[in-house]
Design a protein around this motif. Structure first.
Motif, PDB file in Angstrom:
ATOM      1  N   ALA A   1       0.852  -1.041  -0.157  1.00 47.99           N
ATOM      2  CA  ALA A   1      -0.039  -0.082  -0.231  1.00 47.99           C
ATOM      3  C   ALA A   1       0.835   1.324  -0.247  1.00 47.99           C
ATOM      4  N   TYR A   2       2.027   1.225   0.853  1.00 47.68           N
ATOM      5  CA  TYR A   2       2.953   2.406   0.831  1.00 47.68           C
ATOM      6  C   TYR A   2       3.601   2.506  -0.610  1.00 47.68           C
ATOM      7  N   ASP A   3       4.005   1.411  -1.066  1.00 45.30           N
ATOM      8  CA  ASP A   3       4.625   1.497  -2.422  1.00 45.30           C
ATOM      9  C   ASP A   3       3.800   2.153  -3.367  1.00 45.30           C
ATOM     10  N   HIS A   4       2.319   1.756  -3.446  1.00 45.34           N
ATOM     11  CA  HIS A   4       1.511   2.378  -4.456  1.00 45.34           C
ATOM     12  C   HIS A   4       1.274   3.742  -4.335  1.00 45.34           C
ATOM     13  N   ALA A   5       1.088   4.211  -3.013  1.00 41.04           N
ATOM     14  CA  ALA A   5       1.097   5.762  -2.551  1.00 41.04           C
ATOM     15  C   ALA A   5       2.232   6.463  -2.953  1.00 41.04           C
ATOM     16  N   ALA A   6       3.414   5.631  -2.815  1.00 36.65           N
ATOM     17  CA  ALA A   6       4.641   6.491  -3.109  1.00 36.65           C
ATOM     18  C   ALA A   6       4.952   6.504  -4.658  1.00 36.65           C
ATOM     19  N   ARG A   7       4.751   5.594  -5.462  1.00 41.88           N
ATOM     20  CA  ARG A   7       4.552   5.802  -7.033  1.00 41.88           C
ATOM     21  C   ARG A   7       3.620   7.093  -7.628  1.00 41.88           C
ATOM     22  N   ILE A   8       2.579   7.214  -6.822  1.00 42.10           N
ATOM     23  CA  ILE A   8       1.952   8.148  -7.254  1.00 42.10           C
ATOM     24  C   ILE A   8       2.280   9.475  -6.931  1.00 42.10           C
ATOM     25  N   LEU A   9       2.625   9.687  -5.480  1.00 40.52           N
ATOM     26  CA  LEU A   9       3.069  10.900  -4.910  1.00 40.52           C
ATOM     27  C   LEU A   9       4.365  11.285  -5.469  1.00 40.52           C
ATOM     28  N   TYR A  10       5.377  10.466  -5.678  1.00 39.91           N
ATOM     29  CA  TYR A  10       6.827  10.797  -5.916  1.00 39.91           C
ATOM     30  C   TYR A  10       7.158  10.329  -7.366  1.00 39.91           C
ATOM     31  N   GLY A  11       6.330   9.852  -8.118  1.00 39.86           N
ATOM     32  CA  GLY A  11       6.725   9.444  -9.439  1.00 39.86           C
ATOM     33  C   GLY A  11       7.704   8.499  -9.522  1.00 39.86           C
ATOM     34  N   PRO A  12       8.639   8.873 -10.591  1.00 39.80           N
ATOM     35  CA  PRO A  12      10.006   7.821 -10.812  1.00 39.80           C
ATOM     36  C   PRO A  12      10.944   8.167  -9.617  1.00 39.80           C
ATOM     37  N   TYR A  13      10.983   8.946  -8.608  1.00 41.83           N
ATOM     38  CA  TYR A  13      11.651   9.273  -7.570  1.00 41.83           C
ATOM     39  C   TYR A  13      11.401   8.512  -6.309  1.00 41.83           C
ATOM     40  N   ALA A  14      10.207   7.871  -6.397  1.00 43.97           N
ATOM     41  CA  ALA A  14       9.700   7.242  -5.303  1.00 43.97           C
ATOM     42  C   ALA A  14      10.646   6.062  -4.617  1.00 43.97           C
ATOM     43  N   ARG A  15      10.831   6.099  -3.369  1.00 42.41           N
ATOM     44  CA  ARG A  15      11.777   5.008  -2.609  1.00 42.41           C
ATOM     45  C   ARG A  15      10.630   4.090  -2.237  1.00 42.41           C
ATOM     46  N   LEU A  16      11.023   2.937  -2.755  1.00 44.78           N
ATOM     47  CA  LEU A  16      10.148   2.099  -2.539  1.00 44.78           C
ATOM     48  C   LEU A  16      10.497   0.814  -1.802  1.00 44.78           C
TER      49      LEU A  16
END
Length: 148
Positions: free
Chosen positions: A98-113
């Motif tokens: 769930a965190y990764d899904h939100a991080a991809r949306i919020l931070y785009g390609p710079y998301a730390r997954l």
């Protein structure tokens, strides 16, 4: 300059707004603008020694265990720091997804997954819903709000 999420009250609205912002930024990036990666930050912060019995062993970003054993996920908005509550889950892995899904949306390609090897989110877990008559009150994902 701090960004705001105008007229957004639910997590879904906030995530949709950030997705639109990131799409606009990606178009700008393609036109030659270079963006800085966000600061790394800590994984567990002050919660490392607190929470449930397995919390100290959990290395997932944005995931922690409640004293009674349930796992919760939350994420901070870029440039604002407001926490978005993502829900309560039965396992740490579900909360991390769930965190990764939100991080991809919020931070785009710079998301730390937490789980970068997983690219398909066809089975994103839903937060646990309390049983009727339960003392705990967990809000449903459709009525989540930010907290400051």
């Amino acid at each position: 300059e701090r960004q705001t999420t105008p007229g957004c009250e639910t997590v879904a609205e906030i995530l949709a707004w950030w997705q639109q912002q990131n799409e606009e930024r990606e178009r700008e990036d393609r036109n030659g603008r270079v963006r800085k990666r966000p600061a790394k930050g800590s994984k567990k912060g002050y919660m490392k020694g607190r929470g449930g019995p397995e919390n100290a062993n959990c290395s997932y970003r944005g995931v922690r265990q409640r004293v009674w054993g349930k796992w919760v996920a939350e994420i901070r908005e870029p440039n604002r720091g407001d926490r978005l509550w993502l829900g309560t889950f039965d396992t740490a892995r579900e909360a991390a997804l769930a965190y990764d899904h939100a991080a991809r949306i919020l931070y785009g390609p710079y998301a730390r997954l937490n789980l970068p090897e997983l690219t398909e989110y066809s089975t994103i877990p839903s937060p646990s819903v309390p049983k009727v008559g339960s003392v705990s009150s967990v809000t449903s994902s459709s009525s989540l709000v930010t907290s400051g």
